[in-house]
Design a protein around this motif. Structure first.
Motif: not given
Length: 112
Positions: A94-112
């Motif tokens: 698992a890594t952290i990378s950067t990419g174009a926002r148009g790649e339609a990756l999922p999101v998860r929401c976390i409680k603030r």
């Protein structure tokens, strides 16, 4: 049109993709909840409380979805120039990378 990097930070309830009181995690928050918590492959990613699927990603130019069941990703709310940071994992790492926002990756929401 200039992109607005503040849309997912949880401050604007009109444009936030998450319900009130939740937001898309920052790069550091997502790293802490996944990589630091030993999410290292598809199996551990789905066992994580975020239930991260191996959904693959959409090709920015062609719109085709590829790498389903092989790669998984989640956007963060952290931006870098004209791209955003995201978590990416496969069967081995698992890594952290950067990419174009148009790649339609999922999101998860976390409680603030």
């Amino acid at each position: 049109m200039e992109q607005n990097d503040d849309l997912w930070n949880g401050k604007d309830s009109v444009n936030n993709v998450c319900p009130n009181g939740f937001s898309v995690p920052t790069q550091e928050e997502l790293k802490s909840e996944t990589i630091t918590a030993n999410v290292t492959n598809n199996k551990s990613a789905f066992k994580n409380f975020l239930k991260i699927p191996s959904s693959g990603f959409r090709n920015l130019c062609l719109g085709e979805v590829s790498r389903e069941a092989k790669n998984g990703s989640l956007w963060t709310s952290s931006a870098y120039e004209r791209e955003s940071y995201y978590l990416d994992f496969n069967n081995q790492e698992a890594t952290i990378s950067t990419g174009a926002r148009g790649e339609a990756l999922p999101v998860r929401c976390i409680k603030r």
